[in-house]
Scaffold this motif. Structure first.
Motif, PDB file in Angstrom:
ATOM      1  N   GLN B  37       2.188 -14.064   0.670  1.00  0.00           N
ATOM      2  CA  GLN B  37       0.816 -13.785   0.247  1.00  0.00           C
ATOM      3  C   GLN B  37       0.828 -13.173  -1.138  1.00  0.00           C
ATOM      4  O   GLN B  37       1.299 -12.060  -1.333  1.00  0.00           O
ATOM      5  CB  GLN B  37       0.124 -12.848   1.231  1.00  0.00           C
ATOM      6  CG  GLN B  37      -1.347 -12.627   0.920  1.00  0.00           C
ATOM      7  CD  GLN B  37      -2.038 -11.758   1.946  1.00  0.00           C
ATOM      8  OE1 GLN B  37      -1.435 -10.872   2.542  1.00  0.00           O
ATOM      9  NE2 GLN B  37      -3.314 -12.016   2.185  1.00  0.00           N
ATOM     10  N   MET B  41      -4.916 -13.753  -2.643  1.00  0.00           N
ATOM     11  CA  MET B  41      -4.803 -15.112  -2.135  1.00  0.00           C
ATOM     12  C   MET B  41      -4.588 -15.113  -0.630  1.00  0.00           C
ATOM     13  O   MET B  41      -4.290 -14.078  -0.024  1.00  0.00           O
ATOM     14  CB  MET B  41      -3.620 -15.831  -2.805  1.00  0.00           C
ATOM     15  CG  MET B  41      -3.698 -15.916  -4.297  1.00  0.00           C
ATOM     16  SD  MET B  41      -5.043 -16.974  -4.858  1.00  0.00           S
ATOM     17  CE  MET B  41      -4.370 -18.583  -4.485  1.00  0.00           C
ATOM     18  N   GLY B  42      -4.741 -16.289  -0.053  1.00  0.00           N
ATOM     19  CA  GLY B  42      -4.408 -16.450   1.354  1.00  0.00           C
ATOM     20  C   GLY B  42      -2.912 -16.590   1.525  1.00  0.00           C
ATOM     21  O   GLY B  42      -2.132 -16.446   0.592  1.00  0.00           O
ATOM     22  N   LEU B  43      -2.499 -16.863   2.744  1.00  0.00           N
ATOM     23  CA  LEU B  43      -1.083 -16.975   3.064  1.00  0.00           C
ATOM     24  C   LEU B  43      -0.624 -18.418   2.938  1.00  0.00           C
ATOM     25  O   LEU B  43      -1.320 -19.342   3.343  1.00  0.00           O
ATOM     26  CB  LEU B  43      -0.824 -16.486   4.486  1.00  0.00           C
ATOM     27  CG  LEU B  43      -0.856 -14.985   4.701  1.00  0.00           C
ATOM     28  CD1 LEU B  43      -2.270 -14.449   4.756  1.00  0.00           C
ATOM     29  CD2 LEU B  43      -0.100 -14.607   5.963  1.00  0.00           C
ATOM     30  N   LYS B  44       0.553 -18.583   2.379  1.00  0.00           N
ATOM     31  CA  LYS B  44       1.130 -19.915   2.249  1.00  0.00           C
ATOM     32  C   LYS B  44       2.406 -20.000   3.088  1.00  0.00           C
ATOM     33  O   LYS B  44       3.250 -19.106   3.030  1.00  0.00           O
ATOM     34  CB  LYS B  44       1.432 -20.237   0.786  1.00  0.00           C
ATOM     35  CG  LYS B  44       0.173 -20.399  -0.069  1.00  0.00           C
ATOM     36  CD  LYS B  44       0.502 -20.887  -1.455  1.00  0.00           C
ATOM     37  CE  LYS B  44      -0.754 -21.004  -2.302  1.00  0.00           C
ATOM     38  NZ  LYS B  44      -1.682 -22.036  -1.776  1.00  0.00           N
TER      39      LYS B  44
END
Lengths: 116, 111
Positions: B37, B41-44
């Motif tokens: 993260q 931002m969101g999680l990748k």
């Protein structure tokens, strides 16, 4: 690009009011959706989920609505409390034909701010 | 149950160094994941595993390696740390790929 995203980066609501957090997804094949809450310095915490064969699911003070026609997901929090202040993420899961994990695809998140 | 436990909580690495982020879960989940993260931002998804001995790449696997020798453990290895790997790393586990339970995260800075 992101297949799951949120309309607003920040949402400010009065304590006691209802909150609605929105999410758009682009993959029509997604069949499982989750809302997570992330407080500062902590990992995401499961709130509620919904499968694509449903359009509404209710939990304690929370409701998730799924509109597959427009690929839209929303999280409604009733009677918002100070403890609800956090970043909220929607996530989708596209399951493989074998039922595999594949992992969740997350949106950027919406920061919910509670005004006293 | 402790759930998903990650160690360390914080780490500073120099460019080119290597390290292993540890993750263990006591829920007997077959599925385990590593996410990163970045700020705001969101999680990748980096890597995931559907069971012991099985791993697969996620969205952003470059620069990382994983192994899954037991159901409980899913370590993430950085071989040559780069500034672009500065991030917060989350390990998660789930039953049959549904609701995922997350650890508290490892904050990594590469300088």
């Amino acid at each position: 690009g992101e297949s799951v995203g949120l309309h607003l980066p920040t949402l400010s609501v009065q304590e006691g009011d209802n909150s609605i957090i929105n999410c758009a997804y682009s993959n029509s094949a997604s069949d499982y959706f989750i809302w997570y809450k992330q407080e500062s310095g902590k990992g995401p915490q499961f709130i509620i989920d919904i499968r694509s064969n449903m359009d509404k699911r209710q939990g304690q003070r929370v409701t998730v609505l799924l509109n597959k026609t427009v690929k839209h997901l929303s999280l409604q929090i009733a009677a918002t409390q100070p403890g609800d202040s956090a970043v909220y993420f929607c996530a989708e899961n596209l399951r493989s034909s074998g039922g595999g994990a594949d992992g969740l695809t997350f949106g950027k998140g919406t920061h919910l701010i509670i005004q006293p | 149950n402790a759930g998903v436990t990650q160690t360390p909580k914080f780490r500073i690495l120099k460019i080119g160094q290597s390290m292993t982020l540890q993750c263990t879960q006591d829920m007997n989940h077959n599925y385990m994941y590593w996410y990163r993260q970045d700020p705001g931002m969101g999680l990748k998804l980096i890597y995931y595993s559907v069971g012991a001995g099985i791993t697969d790449k996620g969205e952003v696997p470059n620069g990382y390696n994983v192994s899954r020798s037991t159901t409980e453990d899913f370590p993430l290895r950085l071989e040559l740390a780069a500034p672009s790997q500065t991030s917060v790393y989350f390990c998660a586990s789930s039953y049959r790929g549904s609701e995922a339970f997350f650890g508290q995260g490892t904050r990594l800075t590469v300088v």
